[in-house]
Design a protein around this motif. Structure first.
Motif, mmCIF file in Angstrom:
data_model
loop_
_atom_site.group_PDB
_atom_site.id
_atom_site.type_symbol
_atom_site.label_atom_id
_atom_site.label_comp_id
_atom_site.label_asym_id
_atom_site.label_seq_id
_atom_site.Cartn_x
_atom_site.Cartn_y
_atom_site.Cartn_z
ATOM 1 N N ARG A 1 0.856 -1.197 0.000
ATOM 2 C CA ARG A 1 0.000 0.000 0.000
ATOM 3 C C ARG A 1 0.889 1.242 0.000
ATOM 4 N N GLY A 2 0.495 2.250 -0.790
ATOM 5 C CA GLY A 2 1.072 3.578 -0.669
ATOM 6 C C GLY A 2 2.251 3.902 -1.571
ATOM 7 N N PHE A 3 2.636 2.984 -2.476
ATOM 8 C CA PHE A 3 3.788 3.262 -3.334
ATOM 9 C C PHE A 3 3.679 2.441 -4.616
ATOM 10 N N GLU A 4 4.709 2.519 -5.462
ATOM 11 C CA GLU A 4 4.742 1.791 -6.723
ATOM 12 C C GLU A 4 5.935 0.844 -6.747
ATOM 13 N N THR A 5 5.770 -0.307 -7.393
ATOM 14 C CA THR A 5 6.887 -1.220 -7.611
ATOM 15 C C THR A 5 7.122 -1.344 -9.114
ATOM 16 N N MET B 1 3.726 -1.359 -11.250
ATOM 17 C CA MET B 1 2.523 -1.568 -10.458
ATOM 18 C C MET B 1 2.334 -0.422 -9.477
ATOM 19 N N THR B 2 1.195 0.225 -9.552
ATOM 20 C CA THR B 2 0.819 1.256 -8.592
ATOM 21 C C THR B 2 -0.073 0.597 -7.543
ATOM 22 N N ALA B 3 0.483 0.355 -6.358
ATOM 23 C CA ALA B 3 -0.276 -0.363 -5.326
ATOM 24 C C ALA B 3 -1.415 0.491 -4.791
ATOM 25 N N GLY B 4 -1.186 1.799 -4.670
ATOM 26 C CA GLY B 4 -2.245 2.683 -4.204
ATOM 27 C C GLY B 4 -2.841 2.222 -2.885
ATOM 28 N N SER B 5 -4.177 2.095 -2.843
ATOM 29 C CA SER B 5 -4.885 1.759 -1.608
ATOM 30 C C SER B 5 -4.592 0.355 -1.121
ATOM 31 N N GLY B 6 -4.030 -0.478 -2.004
ATOM 32 C CA GLY B 6 -3.564 -1.762 -1.510
ATOM 33 C C GLY B 6 -4.040 -2.960 -2.290
ATOM 34 N N ILE C 1 -2.205 -1.843 8.386
ATOM 35 C CA ILE C 1 -2.072 -3.162 9.010
ATOM 36 C C ILE C 1 -3.445 -3.718 9.369
ATOM 37 N N ALA C 2 -4.284 -2.873 9.948
ATOM 38 C CA ALA C 2 -5.622 -3.322 10.327
ATOM 39 C C ALA C 2 -6.430 -3.720 9.090
ATOM 40 N N ASP C 3 -6.318 -2.959 8.014
ATOM 41 C CA ASP C 3 -7.059 -3.286 6.796
ATOM 42 C C ASP C 3 -6.583 -4.609 6.202
ATOM 43 N N TYR C 4 -5.264 -4.822 6.228
ATOM 44 C CA TYR C 4 -4.731 -6.096 5.722
ATOM 45 C C TYR C 4 -5.202 -7.277 6.558
ATOM 46 N N GLN C 5 -5.143 -7.117 7.864
ATOM 47 C CA GLN C 5 -5.544 -8.216 8.752
ATOM 48 C C GLN C 5 -7.034 -8.523 8.631
ATOM 49 N N ALA C 6 -7.816 -7.496 8.266
ATOM 50 C CA ALA C 6 -9.256 -7.688 8.110
ATOM 51 C C ALA C 6 -9.644 -8.085 6.691
ATOM 52 N N GLY C 7 -8.648 -8.250 5.803
ATOM 53 C CA GLY C 7 -8.927 -8.669 4.434
ATOM 54 C C GLY C 7 -9.511 -7.562 3.574
ATOM 55 N N ARG C 8 -9.210 -6.296 3.922
ATOM 56 C CA ARG C 8 -9.784 -5.183 3.156
ATOM 57 C C ARG C 8 -8.865 -4.648 2.062
ATOM 58 N N LEU C 9 -7.665 -5.199 1.907
ATOM 59 C CA LEU C 9 -6.788 -4.718 0.829
ATOM 60 C C LEU C 9 -7.231 -5.334 -0.494
ATOM 61 N N ARG D 1 6.060 -15.236 -12.817
ATOM 62 C CA ARG D 1 4.603 -15.154 -12.892
ATOM 63 C C ARG D 1 4.088 -14.321 -11.723
ATOM 64 N N HIS D 2 3.202 -13.367 -12.010
ATOM 65 C CA HIS D 2 2.615 -12.593 -10.926
ATOM 66 C C HIS D 2 1.098 -12.809 -10.892
ATOM 67 N N TRP D 3 0.559 -12.628 -9.704
ATOM 68 C CA TRP D 3 -0.885 -12.799 -9.456
ATOM 69 C C TRP D 3 -1.270 -11.850 -8.332
ATOM 70 N N ASP D 4 -2.519 -11.345 -8.337
ATOM 71 C CA ASP D 4 -2.966 -10.579 -7.182
ATOM 72 C C ASP D 4 -4.424 -10.885 -6.852
ATOM 73 N N ASN D 5 -4.864 -10.364 -5.717
ATOM 74 C CA ASN D 5 -6.209 -10.678 -5.212
ATOM 75 C C ASN D 5 -7.296 -9.850 -5.882
ATOM 76 N N LYS D 6 -6.925 -9.059 -6.895
ATOM 77 C CA LYS D 6 -7.923 -8.336 -7.690
ATOM 78 C C LYS D 6 -8.225 -9.068 -8.995
ATOM 79 N N GLY D 7 -7.589 -10.228 -9.180
ATOM 80 C CA GLY D 7 -7.825 -11.016 -10.389
ATOM 81 C C GLY D 7 -6.839 -10.762 -11.511
#
Length: 286
Positions: A72-76, A105-110, A278-286, A86-92
């Motif tokens: 969250r908050g930066f670019e890779t 990759m712009t991670a932005g909000s996560g 951290i709280a958003d990640y732990q709650a599955g909100r990223l 191979r890359h994969w993410d939770n946004k499909g």
């Protein structure tokens, strides 16, 4: 604008103000890396947060890859020189990085993603760069700019000089990366023996050059293989390969001059924002 060294208009020369050598480290599931930016000698270079070089022919050095992890908050920026990832993410989103390809990759909000090798042996080589986002963009929607090798244009600005233009412009050749807040330049420069290259950069941008093959003269300073040259403010970057061929990356970007709070894969402006990430990640909100 790029020209032959002899044709450069007058301007403030960018000098080498520090030479940094990377330190061995590991990340992900034990992947062996050389950390150049993000170590004690060079913690960051606004807006650049980290530069890792990876390179090995031993599968054991990279086979573990980078299993699921958040950002969250930066670019890779991943630039593959050799190998397949191979890359994969939770946004499909998913894709395959091959030699010469780039993923910005712009991670932005996560998001949560993984990067795993698609080979068990053979050469795996490349770079990963982390670039900060301004406060106003840290919670933007995540996005990818991913380009195959044939989509990365090559400029030939001078005899014996070849430049892969990832971001920015060289001799009228524009890189495919756009819409980035820090207005970056990212060039892969190859020089034959005796060749020289000069390039204008925005005067206020912070910049570095990393020599990953051979050695070259940046201004009046010799920079050797696996050394990073931190460049002064100025308008004109110049490099020559006097004794042998050389290859380097030149990277520049507009500094943000904002507070930086880092915690692992989260880069925000305040500790409170880190706690929320951290709280958003732990709650599955990223």
């Amino acid at each position: 604008m790029s020209t032959n060294l002899a044709e450069v208009e007058t301007g403030t020369e960018r000098r080498v103000v520090a030479v940094i050598r990377g330190v061995p480290t590991s990340d992900g599931a034990g992947v062996k890396l050389t950390r150049v930016i993000g170590q004690r000698a060079l913690p960051d270079l606004d807006p650049f947060l980290m530069l890792d070089e990876f390179g090995s022919e031993k599968g054991a050095d990279y086979i573990g890859g980078f299993p699921d992890h958040p950002h969250r908050g930066f670019e890779t920026v991943t630039y593959m020189l050799d190998g397949r990832m191979r890359h994969w993410d939770n946004k499909g989103n998913s894709g395959l990085l091959v030699p010469g390809s780039v993923q910005w990759m712009t991670a932005g909000s996560g998001l949560v993603h993984s990067e795993m090798p698609e080979q068990e042996d053979g050469l795996m080589r490349g770079f990963q760069l982390w670039i900060n986002l301004p406060a106003k963009d840290k919670m933007c929607a995540p996005r990818y700019q991913e380009y195959a090798p044939d989509k990365i244009p090559v400029a030939k600005p001078a005899p014996g000089v070849s430049v892969k233009v990832i971001a920015g412009e060289v001799a009228g050749t524009k890189g495919p990366i756009g819409g980035v807040a820090t207005d970056p330049t990212y060039l892969d420069i190859s020089l034959e023996k005796g060749a020289g290259f000069s390039h204008r950069l925005p005067k206020e941008h912070n910049a570095f050059a990393y020599m990953f093959e051979g050695a070259g003269m940046i201004g009046v300073k010799e920079v050797e293989k696996q050394q990073l040259a931190v460049l002064s403010q100025g308008e004109v970057f110049s490099v020559t390969a006097e004794a042998a061929p050389a290859r380097l990356i030149l990277v520049a970007g507009r500094p943000l001059r904002e507070p930086v709070t880092k915690y692992g894969p989260f880069v925000m402006n305040t500790p409170e924002e880190i706690h929320q990430a951290i709280a958003d990640y732990q709650a599955g909100r990223l």
